[in-house]
Design a protein around this motif. Structure first.
Motif, PDB file in Angstrom:
ATOM      1  N   ILE A  32      43.921  14.608 -27.994  1.00  7.65           N
ATOM      2  CA  ILE A  32      43.519  14.352 -29.233  1.00  7.65           C
ATOM      3  C   ILE A  32      44.517  15.068 -30.002  1.00  7.65           C
ATOM      4  N   ASP A  33      45.245  13.909 -30.748  1.00 11.39           N
ATOM      5  CA  ASP A  33      46.336  14.394 -31.841  1.00 11.39           C
ATOM      6  C   ASP A  33      47.293  15.531 -31.162  1.00 11.39           C
ATOM      7  N   GLU A  34      47.841  15.277 -30.070  1.00 13.55           N
ATOM      8  CA  GLU A  34      49.004  16.027 -29.332  1.00 13.55           C
ATOM      9  C   GLU A  34      48.376  17.130 -28.718  1.00 13.55           C
ATOM     10  N   ILE A  59      39.314  19.039 -34.081  1.00 15.73           N
ATOM     11  CA  ILE A  59      39.773  17.459 -34.423  1.00 15.73           C
ATOM     12  C   ILE A  59      39.903  17.354 -35.767  1.00 15.73           C
ATOM     13  N   ASN A  60      41.054  16.795 -36.365  1.00 16.24           N
ATOM     14  CA  ASN A  60      41.154  16.583 -37.761  1.00 16.24           C
ATOM     15  C   ASN A  60      40.467  15.203 -38.207  1.00 16.24           C
ATOM     16  N   ASN A  62      41.088  12.639 -39.925  1.00 15.61           N
ATOM     17  CA  ASN A  62      41.670  11.519 -39.870  1.00 15.61           C
ATOM     18  C   ASN A  62      42.300  10.863 -38.747  1.00 15.61           C
ATOM     19  N   VAL A  63      41.972  11.498 -37.469  1.00  9.86           N
ATOM     20  CA  VAL A  63      42.112  11.037 -36.250  1.00  9.86           C
ATOM     21  C   VAL A  63      41.048   9.853 -35.769  1.00  9.86           C
TER      22      VAL A  63
END
Length: 183
Positions: A32-34, A59-60, A62-63
């Motif tokens: 998830i996002d790096e 998790i942000n 905007n992912v």
């Protein structure tokens, strides 16, 4: 808005490499996002491995996708990719999926050529960040418990009527109007 996902990488089904069933040790990686988490190694050497690996990942908001990759371990200890699945976050964080709801999901794995190479099974639970919730209550005022204390909310004084579905309007097409008999 930051949330935390509790991801349980459960199992896979029908893993294939070059259209042949896998008979090797397998593992799964969620990204998830790096940020990535690696499951434990399934030692069963079957094409239907079971990991049952739980992990919490922030998790942000905007992912848009989560990537699940399945690897096998070679005899020399190297890890080679079998396939991957890209999971849209709208499947478990959309408008119709509430926070705190446990989602059981299955996705098709694809190899680097786009061919089907198995199915991965997982569960995802969305947790909100507790600091965000307390900040929102402080900034925006009353929640339901405060509304009950101040008299803004009252419990129902009478039992609901089931006659007429509680006063709601029901629309539909009568069956006899759609299917007419031929005599």
């Amino acid at each position: 808005m930051t949330k935390t996902l509790e991801i349980d990488l459960r199992s896979a089904e029908g893993l294939k490499l070059n259209r042949r069933p896998i008979k090797k040790k397998t593992l799964c990686v969620v990204t998830i996002d790096e940020k990535s988490r690696k499951s434990n190694l399934d030692e069963s050497r079957r094409s239907n491995p079971t990991w049952n690996y739980k992990s919490e990942i922030p998790i942000n908001g905007n992912v848009q996708f989560i990537t699940i990759e399945v690897f096998y371990r070679t005899g020399s200890g190297h890890e080679k990719k079998i396939g991957e699945a890209k999971i849209p976050t709208k499947d478990f964080m959309g408008r119709y999926s509430p926070e705190g709801h446990l989602n059981f999901l299955s996705y098709r794995l694809r190899d680097e050529f786009g061919d089907k190479c198995g199915i991965v099974n997982l569960s995802i639970l969305v947790k909100s960040d507790p600091t965000t919730v307390t900040t929102a209550i402080r900034d925006y005022g009353a929640c339901s418990s405060q509304a009950a204390d101040t008299g803004l909310w009252r419990p129902r004084s009478e039992t609901p009527s089931i006659d007429g579905y509680g006063g709601r309007t029901v629309t539909g097409v009568p069956v006899w109007g759609v299917y007419q008999r031929q005599f």
